[in-house]
Design a protein around this motif. Structure first.
Motif, PDB file in Angstrom:
ATOM      1  N   PHE A 147      18.095  23.242  69.103  1.00  0.00           N
ATOM      2  CA  PHE A 147      18.259  24.699  69.215  1.00  0.00           C
ATOM      3  C   PHE A 147      18.681  25.324  67.877  1.00  0.00           C
ATOM      4  CE2 PHE A 147      18.814  22.969  73.479  1.00  0.00           C
ATOM      5  CZ  PHE A 147      17.920  23.756  74.195  1.00  0.00           C
ATOM      6  N   ASP A 148      18.442  26.640  67.778  1.00  0.00           N
ATOM      7  CA  ASP A 148      18.829  27.343  66.548  1.00  0.00           C
ATOM      8  C   ASP A 148      20.335  27.587  66.519  1.00  0.00           C
ATOM      9  OD1 ASP A 148      16.138  27.710  65.644  1.00  0.00           O
ATOM     10  OD2 ASP A 148      15.908  29.149  67.288  1.00  0.00           O
ATOM     11  N   ARG A 149      20.898  27.748  67.715  1.00  0.00           N
ATOM     12  CA  ARG A 149      22.335  27.989  67.804  1.00  0.00           C
ATOM     13  C   ARG A 149      22.871  27.330  69.070  1.00  0.00           C
ATOM     14  NH1 ARG A 149      25.017  33.622  68.735  1.00  0.00           N
ATOM     15  NH2 ARG A 149      27.136  32.800  68.741  1.00  0.00           N
ATOM     16  N   VAL A 150      24.004  26.684  68.947  1.00  0.00           N
ATOM     17  CA  VAL A 150      24.628  26.046  70.116  1.00  0.00           C
ATOM     18  C   VAL A 150      26.052  26.594  70.241  1.00  0.00           C
ATOM     19  CG1 VAL A 150      25.365  23.867  71.178  1.00  0.00           C
ATOM     20  CG2 VAL A 150      23.277  23.926  69.780  1.00  0.00           C
ATOM     21  N   ILE A 151      26.339  27.153  71.411  1.00  0.00           N
ATOM     22  CA  ILE A 151      27.695  27.670  71.654  1.00  0.00           C
ATOM     23  C   ILE A 151      28.393  26.692  72.603  1.00  0.00           C
ATOM     24  CG2 ILE A 151      29.081  29.620  72.460  1.00  0.00           C
ATOM     25  CD1 ILE A 151      26.550  31.394  72.068  1.00  0.00           C
ATOM     26  N   VAL A 152      29.400  26.029  72.083  1.00  0.00           N
ATOM     27  CA  VAL A 152      30.193  25.122  72.933  1.00  0.00           C
ATOM     28  C   VAL A 152      31.251  25.996  73.585  1.00  0.00           C
ATOM     29  CG1 VAL A 152      31.627  23.048  72.989  1.00  0.00           C
ATOM     30  CG2 VAL A 152      29.827  23.272  71.265  1.00  0.00           C
ATOM     31  N   THR A 153      31.248  26.038  74.914  1.00  0.00           N
ATOM     32  CA  THR A 153      32.121  26.999  75.569  1.00  0.00           C
ATOM     33  C   THR A 153      33.060  26.330  76.579  1.00  0.00           C
ATOM     34  OG1 THR A 153      32.185  29.161  76.635  1.00  0.00           O
ATOM     35  CG2 THR A 153      30.381  27.741  77.290  1.00  0.00           C
ATOM     36  N   VAL A 154      34.329  26.639  76.423  1.00  0.00           N
ATOM     37  CA  VAL A 154      35.379  26.045  77.253  1.00  0.00           C
ATOM     38  C   VAL A 154      35.529  26.858  78.536  1.00  0.00           C
ATOM     39  CG1 VAL A 154      37.880  25.620  77.347  1.00  0.00           C
ATOM     40  CG2 VAL A 154      36.612  25.154  75.237  1.00  0.00           C
ATOM     41  N   ALA A 155      35.436  26.160  79.671  1.00  0.00           N
ATOM     42  CA  ALA A 155      35.576  26.849  80.960  1.00  0.00           C
ATOM     43  C   ALA A 155      37.046  27.170  81.203  1.00  0.00           C
ATOM     44  CB  ALA A 155      35.036  25.964  82.066  1.00  0.00           C
TER      45      ALA A 155
ATOM     46  N   THR B 205      40.578  24.837  69.675  1.00  0.00           N
ATOM     47  CA  THR B 205      40.939  24.433  68.310  1.00  0.00           C
ATOM     48  C   THR B 205      40.429  23.014  68.021  1.00  0.00           C
ATOM     49  OG1 THR B 205      42.876  25.819  68.428  1.00  0.00           O
ATOM     50  CG2 THR B 205      42.912  24.130  66.721  1.00  0.00           C
ATOM     51  N   MET B 206      40.606  22.119  69.010  1.00  0.00           N
ATOM     52  CA  MET B 206      40.151  20.732  68.816  1.00  0.00           C
ATOM     53  C   MET B 206      38.631  20.697  68.633  1.00  0.00           C
ATOM     54  SD  MET B 206      42.419  18.364  71.415  1.00  0.00           S
ATOM     55  CE  MET B 206      42.381  19.382  72.873  1.00  0.00           C
ATOM     56  N   ILE B 207      37.920  21.505  69.426  1.00  0.00           N
ATOM     57  CA  ILE B 207      36.450  21.512  69.316  1.00  0.00           C
ATOM     58  C   ILE B 207      36.039  22.084  67.961  1.00  0.00           C
ATOM     59  CG2 ILE B 207      34.271  22.310  70.321  1.00  0.00           C
ATOM     60  CD1 ILE B 207      35.769  22.548  73.035  1.00  0.00           C
ATOM     61  N   ARG B 208      36.666  23.215  67.594  1.00  0.00           N
ATOM     62  CA  ARG B 208      36.329  23.847  66.296  1.00  0.00           C
ATOM     63  C   ARG B 208      36.465  22.853  65.155  1.00  0.00           C
ATOM     64  NH1 ARG B 208      39.253  28.682  67.727  1.00  0.00           N
ATOM     65  NH2 ARG B 208      37.647  29.960  68.663  1.00  0.00           N
ATOM     66  N   ASP B 209      37.555  22.134  65.196  1.00  0.00           N
ATOM     67  CA  ASP B 209      37.818  21.164  64.138  1.00  0.00           C
ATOM     68  C   ASP B 209      36.742  20.055  64.148  1.00  0.00           C
ATOM     69  OD1 ASP B 209      39.526  20.269  62.081  1.00  0.00           O
ATOM     70  OD2 ASP B 209      40.136  18.626  63.403  1.00  0.00           O
ATOM     71  N   ALA B 210      36.368  19.641  65.358  1.00  0.00           N
ATOM     72  CA  ALA B 210      35.412  18.531  65.478  1.00  0.00           C
ATOM     73  C   ALA B 210      33.978  18.937  65.127  1.00  0.00           C
ATOM     74  CB  ALA B 210      35.462  17.963  66.898  1.00  0.00           C
ATOM     75  N   VAL B 211      33.649  20.231  65.261  1.00  0.00           N
ATOM     76  CA  VAL B 211      32.244  20.640  65.036  1.00  0.00           C
ATOM     77  C   VAL B 211      32.055  21.408  63.726  1.00  0.00           C
ATOM     78  CG1 VAL B 211      31.756  20.718  67.525  1.00  0.00           C
ATOM     79  CG2 VAL B 211      32.325  22.843  66.334  1.00  0.00           C
ATOM     80  N   LYS B 212      33.099  21.481  62.916  1.00  0.00           N
ATOM     81  CA  LYS B 212      32.996  22.355  61.736  1.00  0.00           C
ATOM     82  C   LYS B 212      31.862  21.964  60.790  1.00  0.00           C
ATOM     83  CE  LYS B 212      36.872  20.329  59.301  1.00  0.00           C
ATOM     84  NZ  LYS B 212      38.190  20.022  59.789  1.00  0.00           N
ATOM     85  N   LYS B 213      31.451  20.704  60.822  1.00  0.00           N
ATOM     86  CA  LYS B 213      30.355  20.300  59.915  1.00  0.00           C
ATOM     87  C   LYS B 213      28.980  20.756  60.409  1.00  0.00           C
ATOM     88  CE  LYS B 213      30.039  15.645  61.772  1.00  0.00           C
ATOM     89  NZ  LYS B 213      30.040  14.251  61.589  1.00  0.00           N
ATOM     90  N   TYR B 214      28.881  21.206  61.655  1.00  0.00           N
ATOM     91  CA  TYR B 214      27.586  21.648  62.179  1.00  0.00           C
ATOM     92  C   TYR B 214      27.484  23.176  62.058  1.00  0.00           C
ATOM     93  CZ  TYR B 214      27.918  17.053  64.334  1.00  0.00           C
ATOM     94  OH  TYR B 214      28.082  15.709  64.555  1.00  0.00           O
ATOM     95  N   LYS B 215      26.641  23.608  61.150  1.00  0.00           N
ATOM     96  CA  LYS B 215      26.534  25.043  60.857  1.00  0.00           C
ATOM     97  C   LYS B 215      26.028  25.865  62.056  1.00  0.00           C
ATOM     98  CE  LYS B 215      27.991  24.758  56.677  1.00  0.00           C
ATOM     99  NZ  LYS B 215      29.096  23.908  57.127  1.00  0.00           N
ATOM    100  N   LYS B 216      25.217  25.226  62.899  1.00  0.00           N
ATOM    101  CA  LYS B 216      24.604  25.969  64.018  1.00  0.00           C
ATOM    102  C   LYS B 216      25.522  26.078  65.227  1.00  0.00           C
ATOM    103  CE  LYS B 216      19.861  24.295  63.428  1.00  0.00           C
ATOM    104  NZ  LYS B 216      18.898  23.407  64.103  1.00  0.00           N
ATOM    105  N   VAL B 217      26.656  25.400  65.170  1.00  0.00           N
ATOM    106  CA  VAL B 217      27.497  25.290  66.373  1.00  0.00           C
ATOM    107  C   VAL B 217      28.716  26.207  66.277  1.00  0.00           C
ATOM    108  CG1 VAL B 217      28.816  23.674  67.821  1.00  0.00           C
ATOM    109  CG2 VAL B 217      26.731  22.886  66.653  1.00  0.00           C
ATOM    110  N   SER B 218      28.939  26.981  67.341  1.00  0.00           N
ATOM    111  CA  SER B 218      30.147  27.803  67.397  1.00  0.00           C
ATOM    112  C   SER B 218      30.908  27.483  68.680  1.00  0.00           C
ATOM    113  CB  SER B 218      29.793  29.280  67.308  1.00  0.00           C
ATOM    114  OG  SER B 218      28.954  29.625  68.397  1.00  0.00           O
ATOM    115  N   VAL B 219      32.140  27.977  68.766  1.00  0.00           N
ATOM    116  CA  VAL B 219      33.006  27.638  69.895  1.00  0.00           C
ATOM    117  C   VAL B 219      33.508  28.914  70.548  1.00  0.00           C
ATOM    118  CG1 VAL B 219      35.072  26.334  70.582  1.00  0.00           C
ATOM    119  CG2 VAL B 219      33.703  25.562  68.635  1.00  0.00           C
TER     120      VAL B 219
END
Ligand code: COA
Length: 160
Positions: free
Chosen positions: A28-36, A52-66
């Motif tokens: 995908f062009d953009r992936v939003i990881v979303t906490v329920a 915060t834990m997810i943000r830290d873990a995905v910071k290297k992926y430019k397409k991924v936001s939290v």
């Protein structure tokens, strides 16, 4: 622009979830990881801590936001202009629950498709409850979660 959301409780995020995120980011062009926000689960970590834990873990992926959400997943997906919901399928045991959710979400909004991705088989046995339990009994969780997650979980369990 193909936007996908990857929803879950993420209490905490594990290397299994990260494997799914990495695969989704390739498609995908953009992936939003979303906490329920509201699940029947009683999370150990607060919503902010999980984000915060997810943000830290995905910071290297430019397409991924939290992000986080509450209410109906399909309504959230529509609001974010996402056309896909990503879910991980680890084993046949996941299938029934996931199948039911996918069909119900499709019934609720036919424009949103659920896409199942299989994490690497080395994560088949992994889930967040097991990680919390191992940490609670003093076991080493470094193989299952990123260092930042391990630190936070162990700190929280000491305080309990
Ligand atoms: N690697 C490791 N573990 C994984 C994994 C992977 N790739 N994929 C899932 N898991 C684990 C999780 O750690 C979790 O383990 P746990 O039960 O020990 O906590 C378990 O599998 C499933 O959790 P998760 O993927 O986080 O989903 P969930 O069932 O907690 O959340 C929602 C499901 C939030 C997506 C769903 O309840 C929802 O959509 N809620 C909104 C309300 C709504 O729209 N309802 C109608 C839906 S039809």
């Amino acid at each position: 622009m193909k936007i996908a959301i990857y929803p879950g409780t993420f209490d905490p995020i594990t290397y299994g979830h990260l494997d799914v995120i990495e695969r989704a980011a390739e498609i995908f062009d953009r992936v939003i990881v979303t906490v329920a926000r509201n699940t029947i689960k009683q999370p150990l970590c607060t919503e902010e801590e999980r984000m915060t834990m997810i943000r830290d873990a995905v910071k290297k992926y430019k397409k991924v936001s939290v992000d986080c959400f509450e209410g109906l997943l399909v309504a959230y997906a529509k609001q974010k202009k996402a056309t896909a919901i990503v879910r991980g399928l680890r084993a046949v045991s996941d299938f029934e629950y996931e199948f039911q959710m996918a069909l119900m979400n499709r019934k609720l909004d036919g424009a949103i498709t659920t896409v199942f991705l299989m994490p690497h088989e080395k994560y088949t046995y992994l889930n967040s409850s097991i990680v919390r339990e191992i940490a609670r009994f003093g076991g080493d969780i470094s193989e299952f979660v990123p260092p930042g997650v391990q630190k936070l979980i162990e700190k929280k369990l000491i305080k309990q």
